[in-house]
Design an enzyme around this catalytic site. Structure first.
Site, PDB file in Angstrom:
ATOM      1  N   ASP A 247      -9.416 -10.798   8.331  1.00 18.04           N
ATOM      2  CA  ASP A 247      -8.831  -9.462   8.305  1.00 18.04           C
ATOM      3  C   ASP A 247      -9.736  -8.334   8.795  1.00 18.04           C
ATOM      4  O   ASP A 247      -9.261  -7.437   9.474  1.00 18.04           O
ATOM      5  CB  ASP A 247      -8.375  -9.146   6.879  1.00 18.04           C
ATOM      6  CG  ASP A 247      -7.384  -7.993   6.808  1.00 18.04           C
ATOM      7  OD1 ASP A 247      -6.514  -7.907   7.697  1.00 18.04           O
ATOM      8  OD2 ASP A 247      -7.469  -7.192   5.873  1.00 18.04           O
TER       9      ASP A 247
ATOM     10  N   LYS B  69      -8.721  -2.197   0.954  1.00 14.69           N
ATOM     11  CA  LYS B  69      -8.519  -1.305   2.088  1.00 14.69           C
ATOM     12  C   LYS B  69      -9.313  -0.008   1.936  1.00 14.69           C
ATOM     13  O   LYS B  69      -9.650   0.635   2.935  1.00 14.69           O
ATOM     14  CB  LYS B  69      -7.034  -1.008   2.269  1.00 14.69           C
ATOM     15  CG  LYS B  69      -6.238  -2.219   2.760  1.00 14.69           C
ATOM     16  CD  LYS B  69      -6.810  -2.813   4.051  1.00 14.69           C
ATOM     17  CE  LYS B  69      -5.959  -3.952   4.584  1.00 14.69           C
ATOM     18  NZ  LYS B  69      -6.582  -4.622   5.752  1.00 14.69           N
TER      19      LYS B  69
ATOM     20  N   ARG C  76       1.731 -12.418  -1.624  1.00 16.82           N
ATOM     21  CA  ARG C  76       0.389 -12.717  -1.125  1.00 16.82           C
ATOM     22  C   ARG C  76      -0.401 -13.568  -2.100  1.00 16.82           C
ATOM     23  O   ARG C  76      -0.080 -13.656  -3.290  1.00 16.82           O
ATOM     24  CB  ARG C  76      -0.387 -11.421  -0.844  1.00 16.82           C
ATOM     25  CG  ARG C  76       0.119 -10.640   0.352  1.00 16.82           C
ATOM     26  CD  ARG C  76      -0.738  -9.435   0.654  1.00 16.82           C
ATOM     27  NE  ARG C  76      -0.273  -8.694   1.798  1.00 16.82           N
ATOM     28  CZ  ARG C  76      -0.720  -8.849   3.040  1.00 16.82           C
ATOM     29  NH1 ARG C  76      -1.674  -9.732   3.296  1.00 16.82           N
ATOM     30  NH2 ARG C  76      -0.251  -8.116   4.029  1.00 16.82           N
TER      31      ARG C  76
ATOM     32  N   ARG D 298       0.829  -1.202   0.000  1.00 20.63           N
ATOM     33  CA  ARG D 298       0.000   0.000   0.000  1.00 20.63           C
ATOM     34  C   ARG D 298       0.869   1.260   0.000  1.00 20.63           C
ATOM     35  O   ARG D 298       2.048   1.219   0.355  1.00 20.63           O
ATOM     36  CB  ARG D 298      -0.908   0.006   1.229  1.00 20.63           C
ATOM     37  CG  ARG D 298      -1.999  -1.052   1.215  1.00 20.63           C
ATOM     38  CD  ARG D 298      -2.828  -0.984   2.493  1.00 20.63           C
ATOM     39  NE  ARG D 298      -2.037  -1.264   3.690  1.00 20.63           N
ATOM     40  CZ  ARG D 298      -1.522  -0.349   4.500  1.00 20.63           C
ATOM     41  NH1 ARG D 298      -1.738   0.938   4.272  1.00 20.63           N
ATOM     42  NH2 ARG D 298      -0.816  -0.696   5.562  1.00 20.63           N
TER      43      ARG D 298
ATOM     44  N   SER E 237       0.760  -6.936  10.918  1.00 18.06           N
ATOM     45  CA  SER E 237       1.415  -7.921  10.064  1.00 18.06           C
ATOM     46  C   SER E 237       2.574  -8.589  10.789  1.00 18.06           C
ATOM     47  O   SER E 237       3.376  -7.927  11.454  1.00 18.06           O
ATOM     48  CB  SER E 237       1.927  -7.224   8.803  1.00 18.06           C
ATOM     49  OG  SER E 237       2.549  -8.133   7.944  1.00 18.06           O
TER      50      SER E 237
ATOM     51  N   HIS F 105      -9.886  -4.189  12.547  1.00 14.48           N
ATOM     52  CA  HIS F 105      -8.870  -4.853  11.736  1.00 14.48           C
ATOM     53  C   HIS F 105      -8.449  -6.103  12.509  1.00 14.48           C
ATOM     54  O   HIS F 105      -7.536  -6.080  13.324  1.00 14.48           O
ATOM     55  CB  HIS F 105      -7.684  -3.916  11.514  1.00 14.48           C
ATOM     56  CG  HIS F 105      -6.630  -4.470  10.607  1.00 14.48           C
ATOM     57  ND1 HIS F 105      -5.299  -4.179  10.749  1.00 14.48           N
ATOM     58  CD2 HIS F 105      -6.728  -5.286   9.533  1.00 14.48           C
ATOM     59  CE1 HIS F 105      -4.606  -4.791   9.812  1.00 14.48           C
ATOM     60  NE2 HIS F 105      -5.456  -5.474   9.070  1.00 14.48           N
TER      61      HIS F 105
ATOM     62  N   LYS G 207      -1.877 -13.267  13.100  1.00 14.04           N
ATOM     63  CA  LYS G 207      -3.337 -13.087  13.092  1.00 14.04           C
ATOM     64  C   LYS G 207      -4.042 -14.090  12.185  1.00 14.04           C
ATOM     65  O   LYS G 207      -5.010 -14.731  12.587  1.00 14.04           O
ATOM     66  CB  LYS G 207      -3.640 -11.645  12.659  1.00 14.04           C
ATOM     67  CG  LYS G 207      -5.115 -11.292  12.472  1.00 14.04           C
ATOM     68  CD  LYS G 207      -5.298  -9.780  12.388  1.00 14.04           C
ATOM     69  CE  LYS G 207      -4.559  -9.183  11.212  1.00 14.04           C
ATOM     70  NZ  LYS G 207      -5.215  -9.428   9.918  1.00 14.04           N
ATOM     71  N   THR G 208      -3.558 -14.223  10.955  1.00 12.65           N
ATOM     72  CA  THR G 208      -4.191 -15.146  10.002  1.00 12.65           C
ATOM     73  C   THR G 208      -3.946 -16.592  10.400  1.00 12.65           C
ATOM     74  O   THR G 208      -4.862 -17.418  10.407  1.00 12.65           O
ATOM     75  CB  THR G 208      -3.670 -14.882   8.578  1.00 12.65           C
ATOM     76  OG1 THR G 208      -4.021 -13.562   8.193  1.00 12.65           O
ATOM     77  CG2 THR G 208      -4.271 -15.874   7.586  1.00 12.65           C
TER      78      THR G 208
END
Length: 532
Positions: free
Chosen positions: A258, A200, A324, A60, A239, A219, A243-244
């Site tokens: 997410d 986003k 990704r 981003r 990141s 988030h 989390k994932t």
């Protein structure tokens, strides 16, 4: 023009977008794959995946994101975090982008942001790249064909990577621009091929709209116990904190990885897909995510691959560490079909503490939860960026500062009130280092992290003895079956306890210095939590 289903009364011409050579409405995956390959936007990989490169931008561009300063949002935008754009500059940008689009081929997707019909956002994505249309079709939620026939977008996003903004004319910083106009209900994206800007942008819209309705925008990832949506947990984390990975547990039902809302009815996923990091992805550690990298129409971003065999090199970060894959949620075997769950019983805030100070798990009061939520702490390690030779703190408020249009305290107070109102237990989990800082200590064992999270989710952790941490004031379990006692108390894992005390004092000061910006906006209970 070629069409999938579309509301005949709501074509692009009705939105003032004219002069395009071809417009494709709501194409499904095979048609979008064919279009992307026909246009040379990517390569066909093993299993029918689409291999793409995002060019110069492999992530981003937060410094190129602007909010148009209009009377309706003047008093509610966090301007220090969201640079303003003048309405006249936005209008010049819009006109110039529409002129640039003349004669081009574009792809339209009419989609929902949000699984809860009471709070969803109907959004139209108009993209120059066919693979961006495929990406966003994965990432958002799809209306059924009958609903598309009556679809009227509340917001529209125009994404034109070949358009280059002019900072002097358009009031931006560079040739890349992401401009949000809440009054015009329009977002303009130019000068970047990075697909994450699409999703986003929708997240940012929801982060502004939902708190005004008393809905917490988060988030985070979320899951629930199989067959019991009321046994729900959410996982906050920046990141690299897990989390994932930790939410995609095979013994839990994945709600999403997410972005979620917390309404008066409970948790709901904003998305219909997942956008997972693939660097060092392995079938042993993350089998469900790994399997998606060879499933039809998965978008593989910026991964190095063998041009002959098409084998993916998961460990190769020569293009970017931010490799990704994007895929629909139903590619995960244990994913929720509805994207809905009850009020969370457990809130887990993940941090990767490279200083080796924080315990592997700690219990937080609602006020402490607000403190750590506003702090949004994790740490960079040596080698991740040029010039980083020792651990450096990263504080991203609400675990997602770039996507927060309102002031952080708005989200922090909402979260605290919901935790207190619904009796959720809140935990701070450190997936970083123990026994010393990065370079001397070791990474927190994933087996221990999983065991502690399991104990938190099944309720057994609440029954053990706790002691107060002298540095941060939260509660730390004294002993947990199956977990090394010393691991629970970081000072005991360091060869030199005095060195631990020095490092801990240093980290506490970093927290305090960062949190000073919020002190004028919070109440005494949270101020007390900040003092430890």
């Amino acid at each position: 023009m070629t069409n999938g289903p579309v509301n005949p009364a709501c074509r692009l011409e009705d939105q003032g977008i004219t002069g395009l050579s071809r417009v494709h409405y709501n194409l499904i995956e095979p048609a979008l794959m064919s279009a992307a390959l026909r246009r040379g936007e990517g390569a066909l990989g093993r299993g029918g995946v689409l291999l793409v490169s995002t060019g110069q931008h492999t992530g981003r561009s937060p410094q190129d994101k602007f909010v148009v300063r209009t009377p309706g949002v003047e008093d509610s935008i966090w301007w220090e975090n969201n640079p303003p754009m003048d309405p006249d500059a936005f209008e010049r940008l819009r006109q110039d982008m529409l002129a640039h689009m003349q004669g081009g081929e574009y792809f339209v997707q009419d989609l929902y942001g949000g699984a809860d019909p009471a709070h969803r956002l109907d959004v139209r994505l108009v993209t120059e790249l066919a693979w961006h249309s495929l990406f966003i079709r994965h990432m958002l939620r799809r209306p059924d064909p009958e609903s598309v026939l009556g679809f009227v977008p509340e917001f529209t996003i125009l994404n034109c990577p070949t358009f280059q903004a002019d900072p002097a004319r358009h009031g931006c910083r560079s040739g890349t621009v992401i401009a949000l106009n809440f009054e015009r209900k329009l977002i303009l994206i130019g000068g970047t091929q990075y697909a994450g800007e699409n999703k986003k942008s929708v997240f940012t819209l929801l982060n502004y709209i939902l708190p005004g309705k008393g809905v917490m925008a988060m988030h985070c990832s979320a899951n629930h116990a199989p067959g019991d949506p009321d046994d729900c947990a959410v996982f906050f984390g920046l990141s690299g904190t897990g989390k994932t990975t930790l939410s995609a547990a095979p013994d839990r039902t994945l709600i999403g990885d997410d972005e979620h809302g917390w309404s008066e009815r409970g948790i709901f996923n904003f998305e219909g897909g997942c956008y997972a990091k693939t660097i060092d992805l392995s079938p042993e550690a993350e089998p469900e995510i790994y399997a998606t990298t060879s499933m039809f129409a998965t978008v593989i971003e910026n991964m190095v691959f063998d041009p002959q065999t098409l084998r993916l090199f998961y460990e190769d970060d020569s293009i970017t560490p931010n490799t990704r894959c994007a895929y629909p949620l139903h590619y995960i075997p244990n994913a929720s079909e509805t994207g809905l769950a009850g009020h969370p019983r457990n809130i887990i805030m993940l941090t990767c503490d490279a200083f080796g100070v924080l315990p592997p798990i700690a219990r937080l009061t609602p006020a402490q939860a607000m403190y750590h939520f506003l702090s949004g702490f994790t740490a960079k390690v040596a080698g991740t960026e040029r010039g980083v030779t020792e651990p450096q703190p990263t504080f991203s408020t609400c675990f997602g500062a770039p996507f927060m249009p309102r002031r952080p305290e708005v989200y922090g107070k909402l979260l605290r009130d919901k935790i207190a109102g619904h009796g959720a237990s809140c935990w701070l989990v450190n997936t970083g280092w123990t026994g010393g800082a990065y370079g001397t200590g070791s990474r927190m064992p994933i087996k221990a992290t999983r065991a502690l999270i399991t104990a938190a989710l099944d309720g057994s952790l609440a029954g053990v003895e706790f002691t107060r941490d002298p540095n941060f004031g939260f509660e730390v379990p004294v002993d947990v079956p199956g977990v090394d006692h010393r691991l629970l108390h970081p000072r005991e894992t360091w060869p030199d306890p005095d060195a631990y005390d020095t490092q801990a004092a240093k980290l506490v000061k970093m927290f305090a210095d960062n949190f000073a910006q919020y002190v004028p906006y919070i109440d005494d209970e949270v101020k007390a939590a900040a003092l430890g």
